[in-house]
Design a protein around this motif. Structure first.
Motif, mmCIF file in Angstrom:
data_model
loop_
_atom_site.group_PDB
_atom_site.id
_atom_site.type_symbol
_atom_site.label_atom_id
_atom_site.label_comp_id
_atom_site.label_asym_id
_atom_site.label_seq_id
_atom_site.Cartn_x
_atom_site.Cartn_y
_atom_site.Cartn_z
ATOM 1 N N GLU A 19 -10.681 1.601 1.354
ATOM 2 C CA GLU A 19 -11.602 2.733 1.265
ATOM 3 C C GLU A 19 -12.963 2.315 0.713
ATOM 4 O O GLU A 19 -13.936 3.076 0.795
ATOM 5 C CB GLU A 19 -10.999 3.823 0.379
ATOM 6 C CG GLU A 19 -9.671 4.373 0.887
ATOM 7 C CD GLU A 19 -8.943 5.178 -0.175
ATOM 8 O OE1 GLU A 19 -9.572 5.521 -1.196
ATOM 9 O OE2 GLU A 19 -7.743 5.447 0.010
ATOM 10 N N MET A 20 -13.025 1.128 0.138
ATOM 11 C CA MET A 20 -14.274 0.614 -0.450
ATOM 12 C C MET A 20 -14.206 -0.907 -0.386
ATOM 13 O O MET A 20 -13.149 -1.491 -0.653
ATOM 14 C CB MET A 20 -14.408 1.096 -1.903
ATOM 15 C CG MET A 20 -15.651 0.603 -2.620
ATOM 16 S SD MET A 20 -15.726 1.132 -4.378
ATOM 17 C CE MET A 20 -16.104 2.884 -4.211
ATOM 18 N N LYS A 61 0.835 -1.203 0.000
ATOM 19 C CA LYS A 61 0.000 0.000 0.000
ATOM 20 C C LYS A 61 0.873 1.258 0.000
ATOM 21 O O LYS A 61 0.538 2.267 -0.645
ATOM 22 C CB LYS A 61 -0.932 -0.015 1.207
ATOM 23 C CG LYS A 61 -2.016 -1.097 1.150
ATOM 24 C CD LYS A 61 -2.847 -1.101 2.412
ATOM 25 C CE LYS A 61 -3.999 -2.091 2.339
ATOM 26 N NZ LYS A 61 -3.546 -3.483 2.217
ATOM 27 N N ASN A 76 -6.864 -0.278 -0.710
ATOM 28 C CA ASN A 76 -6.558 0.612 0.428
ATOM 29 C C ASN A 76 -7.601 0.585 1.534
ATOM 30 O O ASN A 76 -7.483 1.309 2.528
ATOM 31 C CB ASN A 76 -6.395 2.053 -0.078
ATOM 32 C CG ASN A 76 -5.088 2.253 -0.828
ATOM 33 O OD1 ASN A 76 -4.114 1.535 -0.594
ATOM 34 N ND2 ASN A 76 -5.066 3.222 -1.723
ATOM 35 N N ASP A 136 -11.953 1.835 -9.381
ATOM 36 C CA ASP A 136 -12.024 1.789 -7.914
ATOM 37 C C ASP A 136 -11.225 0.638 -7.304
ATOM 38 O O ASP A 136 -11.325 0.386 -6.096
ATOM 39 C CB ASP A 136 -13.480 1.691 -7.458
ATOM 40 C CG ASP A 136 -14.246 2.989 -7.689
ATOM 41 O OD1 ASP A 136 -13.606 4.059 -7.643
ATOM 42 O OD2 ASP A 136 -15.468 2.932 -7.929
ATOM 43 N N GLU A 196 1.065 4.339 -2.762
ATOM 44 C CA GLU A 196 1.097 5.757 -2.409
ATOM 45 C C GLU A 196 2.263 6.458 -3.103
ATOM 46 O O GLU A 196 2.109 7.565 -3.624
ATOM 47 C CB GLU A 196 1.206 5.903 -0.889
ATOM 48 C CG GLU A 196 1.126 7.344 -0.402
ATOM 49 C CD GLU A 196 1.218 7.457 1.105
ATOM 50 O OE1 GLU A 196 1.279 8.592 1.617
ATOM 51 O OE2 GLU A 196 1.234 6.405 1.781
ATOM 52 N N LYS A 256 -9.030 1.706 -4.447
ATOM 53 C CA LYS A 256 -9.819 2.007 -3.252
ATOM 54 C C LYS A 256 -10.099 0.737 -2.457
ATOM 55 O O LYS A 256 -10.072 0.749 -1.213
ATOM 56 C CB LYS A 256 -11.141 2.678 -3.634
ATOM 57 C CG LYS A 256 -10.987 4.104 -4.146
ATOM 58 C CD LYS A 256 -12.352 4.708 -4.433
ATOM 59 C CE LYS A 256 -12.225 6.138 -4.957
ATOM 60 N NZ LYS A 256 -13.552 6.729 -5.261
#
Length: 446
Positions: free
Chosen positions: A422-423, A261, A420, A414, A265, A417
């Protein structure tokens, strides 16, 4: 994607003739088997013709000449070969067609074929020409021909020219650094992910990641042969358990660690890709086509690498990625269709396919002797290029609507996401389905 040097001359295909009572011989229609027929065919094939090539790929004229043009001119010195390079907002296909520009032959990847041929009005059923020019379709990888026939409504709007199919490249230097055994042919995704997990880590300020798949090809060339769009309903297919398994296995699970991850980034929200593998040399395994060492020839010479078969799902033992061919077509508006077909016959001949294969272009033919020549005229002739010829699944149907609605981008947007946190993956699939169906409906209404 450059191909160099000259190509061998193809062997003439001979056809049989039938003896009729009274000592006469008669040729089958279009085969030209009598002396008169052969003479007429030879005269026809030696007549001057101008042939204009086009591709949405944006290949430069230099690339075109090195890959195709020089070889065609040598084989057909009486043909004038021209190439129109696509320049956005200048020589886009629709602009050329609107202006009445002449195009005789198009070539494009299978992903672009729906827009550049099927939806442009240039599509022409080549089946009669293929028969007249004695091109044996049984020579080709059958999954490609079957898919093209389905896309052409039972006809054939193009023939396969090269194959950018995926296999798994790996960086031996990284495996050696961490004392992890190399991947092998015939491994499953679970086994490869286990190797990946042993590598993904930060070492001396450098983040090494174990595994990344080419994200677009996860969807376009998946081993389960799932299409992006159901042609019967014109609906997105993404929201089902098989797609969930594909996304989770090929994209999410390899990126589960915090180090991975952190790497995403560093890459400004993108997954590791060909540049991470080839230029940074911090990615241990990457799915890519045989053209990787051709496109990145200098970079690939700077580290120790090899290739193994595309990892298999347990449900599909031994099955690799779908074929991902480039397609070459005679256009509807061509005034020199026979000359164009002769050129395509040459480009799909054993001789040309062999020479192209030696330079790193994966053949579209079933001939194992030709398959074994892959990469033999490159500095990497000792690599395991046979890995690209694992078992082929059927090719998924591709539709004009998926291109018009830009469905692929909605499927991929996505994924990071989900990685990470986030979803969740179910929300990602449902969102992609909803957005795709909305776009498909809008495109259908235009």
């Amino acid at each position: 994607m450059k191909q160099r040097n000259q190509w061998a001359v193809p062997i003439t295909l001979l056809t049989a003739f039938t003896l009729i009572a009274g000592g006469c011989s008669t040729a089958a229609p279009g085969q030209g088997n009598t002396g008169e027929g052969k003479a007429a065919e030879a005269k026809k094939n030696s007549e001057p013709a101008e042939l204009v090539f086009y591709s949405t790929s944006r290949d430069s004229e230099e690339n075109f000449n090195e890959r195709f043009g020089n070889a065609i001119r040598q084989k057909f010195p009486h043909y004038t070969i021209k190439y129109i390079q696509r320049v956005p907002n200048s020589t886009d296909l629709q602009q050329l067609l609107t202006s009445g520009a002449q195009i005789d032959i198009q070539w494009d990847s299978i992903a672009s074929f729906t827009g550049s041929v099927l939806d442009s009005g240039t599509a022409f059923d080549m089946k009669d020409l293929i028969k007249q020019h004695n091109i044996d379709l049984s020579r080709f990888e059958p999954s490609i021909i079957s898919a093209l026939e389905k896309m052409s409504g039972g006809g054939l709007y193009g023939l396969p020219l090269y194959n950018d199919r995926m296999a798994l490249y790996y960086n031996k230097d990284i495996f050696d650094k961490f004392g992890v055994p190399y991947p092998k042919d015939g491994m499953t995704w679970d086994e490869v992910i286990e190797l990946s997990n042993q590598i993904t880590q930060e070492d001396a300020g450098v983040i090494y990641t174990g595994l990344a798949a080419s994200i677009n090809h996860v969807f376009l060339a998946n081993p389960f042969s799932l299409p992006l769009v159901d042609s019967a309903t014109n609906k997105a297919t993404i929201n089902n358990d098989t797609w969930k398994k594909i996304v989770d296995t090929m994209l999410v699970r390899p990126a589960a660690s915090q180090a991975y991850k952190k790497k995403i980034e560093q890459l400004k929200g993108k997954l590791p890709d060909s540049n991470t593998f080839v230029k940074e040399k911090t990615l241990a395994m990457y799915t890519a086509s045989p053209l990787l060492p051709v496109v990145f020839s200098q970079d690939m010479a700077s580290f120790n690498w090899d290739v193994v078969t595309f990892p298999a799902f347990k449900e599909l033992p031994g099955v690799g990625a779908q074929a991902y061919p480039g397609i070459i077509s005679v256009t509807k508006m061509s005034k020199n269709k026979d000359a164009a077909m002769e050129v395509i016959k040459f480009l799909t001949s054993d001789e040309y396919q062999t020479e192209a294969s030696k330079k790193g272009n994966m053949t579209v033919l079933k001939n194992e002797a030709i398959q074994k020549t892959l990469g033999q005229d490159t500095p990497y002739k000792d690599r395991n290029f046979n890995a690209f010829f694992s078992k082929f699944p059927a090719m998924a149907e591709k539709t004009v609507s998926e291109s018009k609605a830009a469905v692929l981008g909605k499927y991929t947007k996505d994924v990071v996401k989900v990685i990470n946190g986030e979803m969740d993956i179910n929300t990602m699939l449902r969102t992609a389905e909803e957005e795709s169906n909305k776009a498909l409906q809008s495109a259908a209404a235009k």
